[in-house]
Write an enzyme that holds these catalytic residues in place. Structure first.
Site, mmCIF file in Angstrom:
data_model
loop_
_atom_site.group_PDB
_atom_site.id
_atom_site.type_symbol
_atom_site.label_atom_id
_atom_site.label_comp_id
_atom_site.label_asym_id
_atom_site.label_seq_id
_atom_site.Cartn_x
_atom_site.Cartn_y
_atom_site.Cartn_z
ATOM 1 N N GLY A 126 0.847 -1.190 0.000
ATOM 2 C CA GLY A 126 0.000 0.000 0.000
ATOM 3 C C GLY A 126 0.871 1.223 0.000
ATOM 4 O O GLY A 126 2.094 1.133 -0.156
ATOM 5 N N GLY A 127 0.233 2.350 0.168
ATOM 6 C CA GLY A 127 0.938 3.616 0.094
ATOM 7 C C GLY A 127 2.007 3.770 1.153
ATOM 8 O O GLY A 127 2.991 4.477 0.964
ATOM 9 N N GLY A 185 3.702 1.214 2.692
ATOM 10 C CA GLY A 185 4.674 0.143 2.813
ATOM 11 C C GLY A 185 4.055 -1.197 2.476
ATOM 12 O O GLY A 185 2.967 -1.273 1.907
ATOM 13 N N ASP A 203 -7.888 8.398 2.233
ATOM 14 C CA ASP A 203 -7.624 7.383 1.214
ATOM 15 C C ASP A 203 -8.568 6.195 1.371
ATOM 16 O O ASP A 203 -8.161 5.045 1.320
ATOM 17 C CB ASP A 203 -6.169 6.930 1.271
ATOM 18 C CG ASP A 203 -5.767 6.196 -0.017
ATOM 19 O OD1 ASP A 203 -6.501 6.318 -1.022
ATOM 20 O OD2 ASP A 203 -4.744 5.515 -0.012
#
Ligand SMILES: *[C@@H]1O[C@H](CO)[C@@H](O)[C@H](O)[C@H]1NC(C)=O
Ligand SMILES: *[C@@H]1O[C@H](CO)[C@@H](O)[C@H](O)[C@H]1NC(C)=O
Ligand SMILES: *[C@@H]1O[C@H](CO)[C@@H](O)[C@H](O)[C@H]1NC(C)=O
Ligand SMILES: *[C@@H]1O[C@H](CO)[C@@H](O)[C@H](O)[C@H]1NC(C)=O
Ligand SMILES: *[C@@H]1O[C@H](CO)[C@@H](O)[C@H](O)[C@H]1NC(C)=O
Ligand SMILES: *[C@@H]1O[C@H](CO)[C@@H](O)[C@H](O)[C@H]1NC(C)=O
Length: 824
Positions: A516-517, A519, A632
């Protein structure tokens, strides 16, 4: 001799008409007249070709029946049968109209198998035709008045109530209009179940098996049946109820006659409404009459009420106690409750108000529409046999009066809506209940004594706890000094690196769950066998160790059943890791965007997921102490536990990575295309309303099973939002629904979801509802405002937004994520 010539002639005629009909292919006959019968193989069709009348064999049976079915729908859904009890055993049946105006169905030996019974003899030559409504009528062209039809099939309903048909009674002519189930899908003979308006006392709609009531929708309260909460204004049909000297009936009409909708009582006694969805080519369930346990007639017995949100669901009304306490404690409620104190009419009884209920059985009740509540109360009070009263009509603050004269049966409580019911109790009970005083003083004393001890123990416990806490915080890094309230900081387990390396087999590629964003996520197994998910954060937060830990502790305090639970963290040198509970069912995108896995999420799952996400988000926005904007929210950030309950993940992470707003704007554009609100993607402005936008997108994706981004449609260039908006404007919102949902979904619920979602994705943030409003909208059936145009509904808009935002779209993983803390 004469007989045989006639027969030959008839055969010839029959052959002729048969040949004719096969030449005229699809357009068979329009009418049946005395000189023009129809035989098996021929049909007559309504003028607009919605319905067709002819011979058919139901299910796997080979018997022949005369019936009416939808012509435009290839499934051959039968809505009416003439010879229900008397099948034909071959294909030689013939339907005729006699010169008097009776319809007769003849078998191969000219025996009458079934016939209609005209209300008056025909004066001209009669004919039978099928109207566009599905009504088979016999007329003699003589009369335009109320007796226009000599006979009509709408007066003899079978298991289906079509638009315009009546359910009830014509008190003048004696017609009793009710639905009766088929015996089985193979046999249209009268089955066990009926769905009818019972005229005893105050008319009420009931579903019976034989003579036993299974379900009672209740009496009419001016808007709906008192127990039918789901009956609301809707885009498909309108309904009315009439009750006067000549008629008592319910009927509905379609708002758009080219939409098919029918109400049917099936052979297992389930009464449902279906609407035909062209796109998915199926009947979709729109409304089920019996929803839950509390709908079982008299489930809790007399003087008890059923509340589906309580456990146990049954409880005695105030002033009443279980009749057989033993059964009651074994969850057998059928005996119901009895008065704690007997009535004493002479001394003057009182009335207790119960708000928000389904009115009890009105079989032994009477109504007077012309008096108000006050007079109603007086009347009841003056008659010792009167057990309760209520308004008969809830419109405009309430009017009319119902009085009950026997035990009160089949009451349920609604969390929303429902009516006020005033129940007679002994005068002494009124006082008791007001003070909540128990008649048993010893019991009261016991409770007080118990409470004192409990409070004392609580106090001692608290003192011990605080002492221990103080001792601990001394050598604890995580003390949050800014906020006095933070003193009872929850201590977050710190995992050491060795443990994590062992659990994840040194971050083995096999253990990787996703990326994901922030890690990469790995699955791990702790020694005790506990499964965990480890998020190994990418190393560019630029945050000090202490700040990082403080952040994690703050975030770990956010606890809600719809948020993924943070179990601990691990910090060593440059490594920062978060340890979460493991979610066996992966994430929402894994299901809804996958052709085959989509099937595993029926409507029940999906609405549960939508509600869960809404509650989780509401908690982040409003109920948690931090007020977090997720920034998000998307399908891959919604994880599913073993029961398919949703849990939002990655909330609050942005706090750690965020830095200040300027940085957020210049260094990183946050969120995921397709879910970002316009004001955020273009101007970098974010607020709770940007999350609401993403939520709206997510709901549309869940309902349709399609991705917003990358959506394509042959007719237009819009994304899913634009597509949903188009369908909404064209009043075809149902076409958005995932085909796979089929009959599992309650259309009114789906419609509401689409409506709320469109409100969430409106262009202007101020127009969008807050999450608390969204949760309310899902939980009630209040009228919703009309949505305005959504933001970002064309692909072109998105492209613009992408170029104006810093482009970071190298792969499918265009998710740079930051969420935000709004100070409170
Ligand atoms: C036709 O119907 C008559 C009267 O119901 C009956 O007596 C006769 O047996 C039937 N014939 C056949 C072939 O079923
Ligand atoms: C037809 O109706 C008349 C009166 O309307 C009634 O007397 C008669 O019994 C009926 N016949 C049948 C076969 O139902
Ligand atoms: C009863 O209601 C029907 C339908 O609204 C109406 O046509 C009829 O005139 C009414 N009859 C009386 C007696 O009010
Ligand atoms: C009724 O529905 C049909 C098919 O969905 C649609 O084409 C038509 O425009 C609708 N008519 C009205 C008046 O809404
Ligand atoms: C009646 O409907 C219920 C619910 O949809 C279904 O489970 C049942 O199988 C149906 N019964 C028949 C005989 O079709
Ligand atoms: C309804 O109540 C009014 C006023 O008490 C009375 O005049 C009327 O007769 C009652 N109507 C019926 C049907 O009982």
């Amino acid at each position: 001799m004469k007989g045989t010539t006639k027969k030959t002639l008839e055969r010839l005629l029959f052959l002729c008409s048969f040949v004719l009909s096969s030449i005229r292919t699809s357009t068979t006959l329009d009418t049946v007249t005395p000189s023009q019968p129809i035989s098996d193989g021929q049909t007559i069709v309504s003028p607009g070709e919605s319905f067709e009348l002819g011979f058919f064999s139901p299910g796997s049976s080979r018997n022949r029946y005369l019936g009416i079915w939808y012509k435009k729908i290839s499934m051959g859904t039968v809505v009416w049968v003439a010879n229900r009890e008397a099948p034909l055993f071959d294909h030689l049946g013939v339907l005729k109209v006699t010169p008097q105006g009776n319809l007769v169905l003849l078998n191969s030996t000219k025996g009458i198998v079934w016939s209609s019974n005209t209300s008056r003899a025909a004066e001209n030559i009669p004919d039978a035709r099928l109207l566009e409504s599905g009504n088979l009528v016999v007329e003699d062209g003589n009369d335009d008045g109320p007796d226009k039809y000599l006979w009509q099939s709408f007066d003899y309903p079978c298991d289906t109530l079509l638009p315009g048909m009546k359910l009830g009674r014509n008190l003048a002519s004696g017609f009793d209009w009710f639905l009766s189930s088929w015996k089985s899908t193979d046999d249209p003979a009268h089955g066990d179940f009926t769905f009818q308006i019972d005229l005893h006392g105050v008319p009420q709609l009931v579903l019976k098996k034989g003579s036993v009531i299974q379900f009672r929708a209740g009496s009419w309260n001016g808007i709906r049946w008192s127990g039918a909460q789901a009956m609301v204004r809707n885009p498909v049909y309108t309904y009315e109820f009439v009750s006067n000297e000549t008629y008592v009936y319910y009927k509905y009409e379609l708002l758009n006659s080219s939409v098919f909708s029918r109400m049917v009582l099936n052979a297992s006694g389930v009464s449902q409404r279906f609407t035909w969805i062209d796109r998915s080519h199926s009947w979709v369930l729109y409304y089920v009459v019996i929803v839950d346990q509390c709908d079982n007639y008299a489930f809790c017995g007399a003087y008890a009420s059923c509340n589906i949100n309580k456990s146990p669901v049954c409880s005695c009304l105030q002033g009443f106690e279980p009749k057989s306490p033993r059964d009651w404690s074994f969850l057998d409620w059928s005996d119901g409750c009895a008065r704690r104190t007997l009535l004493d009419c002479d001394k003057g009884d009182g009335f207790l108000k119960h708000a928000g209920v389904k009115l009890p059985d009105t079989t032994y009740a009477s109504v007077n529409k012309s008096i108000g509540l006050e007079k109603c109360g007086e009347l009841c009070s003056n008659k010792c046999s009167c057990t309760a009263y209520a308004n008969s009509d809830v419109r405009g603050g309430g009017s009319g009066c119902i009085l009950w004269f026997r035990d009160l049966i089949d009451i349920r409580e609604f969390s929303d809506g429902g009516q006020d019911l005033y129940i007679r109790v002994a005068a002494s009970e009124l006082g008791n209940i007001g003070a909540k005083r128990s008649s048993n003083d010893k019991k009261l004393l016991g409770i007080i004594f118990g409470s004192v001890i409990f409070i004392a123990m609580l106090a001692i416990g608290l003192i011990l706890y605080i002492r221990k806490k103080k001792a601990k915080t001394k050598n604890s890094l995580e003390k949050d000094c800014d906020d006095e309230d933070e003193n009872e900081v929850m201590e977050l387990p710190i995992f050491d690196m060795k443990t994590i390396i062992k659990a994840t087999e040194n971050f083995s590629i096999d253990k990787k769950l996703g990326e994901g964003g922030f890690g990469t996520v790995y699955k791990g197994n702790l020694n005790e066998g506990q499964e965990i998910a480890v998020k190994r954060l990418s190393q560019d937060s630029g945050q000090g160790l202490k700040e990082f830990k403080n952040e994690v502790i703050l975030i770990a305090k956010l606890q809600h059943r719809n948020l993924v639970k943070l179990l601990g963290c691990c910090v060593e040198r440059d490594e920062r890791m978060l340890i979460y509970e493991y979610m066996p069912n992966k994430s929402l995108d894994y299901f809804i965007f996958d052709e085959s896995r989509r099937k595993e999420l029926d409507w029940h799952n999906r609405i549960n997921i939508i509600n869960g996400i809404a509650r989780g988000l509401l908690y982040l926005h409003q109920d948690s102490r931090l007020r977090i904007i997720h920034r998000d929210l998307k399908a891959s950030n919604v994880l599913l536990d073993s029961k398919m309950d949703p849990k939002i993940s990655d909330f609050g992470l942005a706090r750690m990575f965020g830095g200040d707003e300027t940085e957020a704007n210049t260094k990183k554009v946050v969120g995921t295309y397709g879910y970002m609100s316009p004001e955020y993607a273009i101007d970098g402005l974010f607020s709770v309303k940007s999350d609401v936008f993403s939520f709206g997108v997510l709901v549309l994706e869940i309902v349709s099973g399609r991705k917003n981004r990358g959506f394509n449609h042959p007719d237009h260039q819009h994304n899913l939002l634009g597509h949903a908006w188009r369908l909404w404007m064209e009043e075809r919102p149902l076409e958005l629904i995932d085909d796979i949902l089929g009959e599992s979904c309650a259309l009114s619920e789906v419609l509401r979801c689409i409506h709320v979602a469109l409100l969430c994705v409106q262009q202007r943030p101020d127009d969008r509802p807050s999450m608390s409003t969204v949760v309310l909208m899902f939980g009630s059936d209040t009228m919703l405002p009309q949505p305005k145009q959504p933001g970002f509904f064309t692909e072109r808009n998105v492209v613009e937004a992408e170029s104006s935002a810093s482009k970071n779209d190298s792969s499918t993983k265009n998710e740079i994520t930051i969420s935000l803390l709004e100070p409170r």
